[in-house]
Design a protein around this motif. Structure first.
Motif, PDB file in Angstrom:
ATOM      1  N   LEU A  88       0.969  -1.222  -0.104  1.00 19.07           N
ATOM      2  CA  LEU A  88      -0.082  -0.018  -0.074  1.00 19.07           C
ATOM      3  C   LEU A  88       0.749   1.366   0.061  1.00 19.07           C
ATOM      4  O   LEU A  88       0.467   2.296  -0.449  1.00 19.07           O
ATOM      5  CB  LEU A  88      -1.023  -0.075   1.127  1.00 19.07           C
ATOM      6  CG  LEU A  88      -2.075  -1.077   1.165  1.00 19.07           C
ATOM      7  CD1 LEU A  88      -2.878  -1.012   2.298  1.00 19.07           C
ATOM      8  CD2 LEU A  88      -3.160  -0.805  -0.255  1.00 19.07           C
ATOM      9  N   GLN A  91       1.358   2.244  -3.580  1.00 16.35           N
ATOM     10  CA  GLN A  91       0.017   2.335  -4.323  1.00 16.35           C
ATOM     11  C   GLN A  91      -0.280   3.728  -5.411  1.00 16.35           C
ATOM     12  O   GLN A  91      -0.791   3.419  -6.068  1.00 16.35           O
ATOM     13  CB  GLN A  91      -1.294   2.376  -3.453  1.00 16.35           C
ATOM     14  CG  GLN A  91      -1.583   3.521  -2.749  1.00 16.35           C
ATOM     15  CD  GLN A  91      -2.773   3.272  -1.862  1.00 16.35           C
ATOM     16  OE1 GLN A  91      -3.872   2.532  -2.158  1.00 16.35           O
ATOM     17  NE2 GLN A  91      -2.977   4.009  -0.585  1.00 16.35           N
ATOM     18  N   LEU A 100      -2.880  -3.963  -7.376  1.00 18.31           N
ATOM     19  CA  LEU A 100      -3.957  -3.865  -6.454  1.00 18.31           C
ATOM     20  C   LEU A 100      -5.418  -3.969  -7.081  1.00 18.31           C
ATOM     21  O   LEU A 100      -6.174  -4.607  -6.672  1.00 18.31           O
ATOM     22  CB  LEU A 100      -3.891  -2.543  -5.546  1.00 18.31           C
ATOM     23  CG  LEU A 100      -2.925  -2.614  -4.569  1.00 18.31           C
ATOM     24  CD1 LEU A 100      -2.821  -1.077  -4.054  1.00 18.31           C
ATOM     25  CD2 LEU A 100      -3.245  -3.391  -3.308  1.00 18.31           C
ATOM     26  N   ARG A 127      -8.501  -4.521   0.869  1.00 17.05           N
ATOM     27  CA  ARG A 127      -9.631  -3.486   0.671  1.00 17.05           C
ATOM     28  C   ARG A 127      -9.585  -2.864   2.130  1.00 17.05           C
ATOM     29  O   ARG A 127      -9.978  -1.775   1.951  1.00 17.05           O
ATOM     30  CB  ARG A 127     -10.857  -4.425   0.277  1.00 17.05           C
ATOM     31  CG  ARG A 127     -10.947  -4.583  -1.087  1.00 17.05           C
ATOM     32  CD  ARG A 127     -12.486  -4.936  -1.452  1.00 17.05           C
ATOM     33  NE  ARG A 127     -13.177  -6.108  -0.695  1.00 17.05           N
ATOM     34  CZ  ARG A 127     -13.029  -7.499  -0.955  1.00 17.05           C
ATOM     35  NH1 ARG A 127     -12.023  -7.862  -1.955  1.00 17.05           N
ATOM     36  NH2 ARG A 127     -13.226  -8.464  -0.213  1.00 17.05           N
ATOM     37  N   LYS A 130      -6.707  -0.512   2.579  1.00 17.68           N
ATOM     38  CA  LYS A 130      -6.701   0.562   1.536  1.00 17.68           C
ATOM     39  C   LYS A 130      -8.031   1.472   1.935  1.00 17.68           C
ATOM     40  O   LYS A 130      -7.658   2.799   1.768  1.00 17.68           O
ATOM     41  CB  LYS A 130      -6.780  -0.135   0.311  1.00 17.68           C
ATOM     42  CG  LYS A 130      -6.909   0.883  -0.834  1.00 17.68           C
ATOM     43  CD  LYS A 130      -6.708   0.252  -2.246  1.00 17.68           C
ATOM     44  CE  LYS A 130      -6.609   1.228  -3.443  1.00 17.68           C
ATOM     45  NZ  LYS A 130      -6.744   0.935  -4.543  1.00 17.68           N
ATOM     46  N   SER A 134      -7.499   5.388   3.101  1.00 14.90           N
ATOM     47  CA  SER A 134      -8.244   6.565   2.251  1.00 14.90           C
ATOM     48  C   SER A 134      -9.085   7.369   3.176  1.00 14.90           C
ATOM     49  O   SER A 134      -9.655   8.672   2.736  1.00 14.90           O
ATOM     50  CB  SER A 134      -8.655   6.123   0.966  1.00 14.90           C
ATOM     51  OG  SER A 134      -9.603   5.327   0.951  1.00 14.90           O
TER      52      SER A 134
END
Length: 144
Positions: A88, A91, A100, A127, A130, A134
């Motif tokens: 990550l 990413q 990803l 998931r 991630k 965010s």
């Protein structure tokens, strides 16, 4: 200046085969018992990934090995967390974005005979982590 890393060099330094398989090198060479070594190597070298293939292949090596730990219970969970965090952290790079995009949906594939969520437990973890990364940005930095 640090020299760029080649996949052949990575294979040699990790004592993994190279040359007999081009596609899915990371998946083919995954080893849950060596995940901690793979994560340390990835983190140490991620700033010198020279091209798409090296970053993507080493990312696959981490994710397949982490998936095997989760699925088969063959290694420490802290190594899985470290692998997910390492991936990550990259990413924003195109190869890792593509990686990803593929891996976060592997447990949603319906091939009829197989329970994909049981076969690819790392997908749900990716998931979740991630989304957690965010979430603060989407909430104005408050994390709420």
């Amino acid at each position: 200046m640090t020299p760029l890393l080649s996949l052949q060099q990575a294979a040699q330094e990790l004592n993994l085969p190279y040359g007999y398989v081009e596609q899915d090198w990371g998946i083919t060479n995954a080893d849950a018992t060596r995940l901690g070594v793979f994560v340390a190597y990835y983190v140490r070298h991620r700033r010198v990934f020279p091209d798409w293939n090296v970053e993507f292949s080493l990312g696959e090596l981490l994710l397949e090995s982490a998936n095997d730990v989760l699925r088969d219970g063959t290694g420490p969970l802290h190594d899985v967390e470290a692998a997910v965090q390492a991936i990550l952290s990259q990413q924003g790079e195109a190869p890792t974005q593509a990686l990803l995009d593929y891996w976060v949906n592997l447990d949603r594939i319906d091939d009829g005979d197989q329970d994909a969520s049981a076969w690819y437990p790392v997908a749900a973890l990716l998931r979740t982590r991630k989304a957690h990364l965010s979430a603060p940005a989407e909430c104005g930095g408050t994390g709420l």
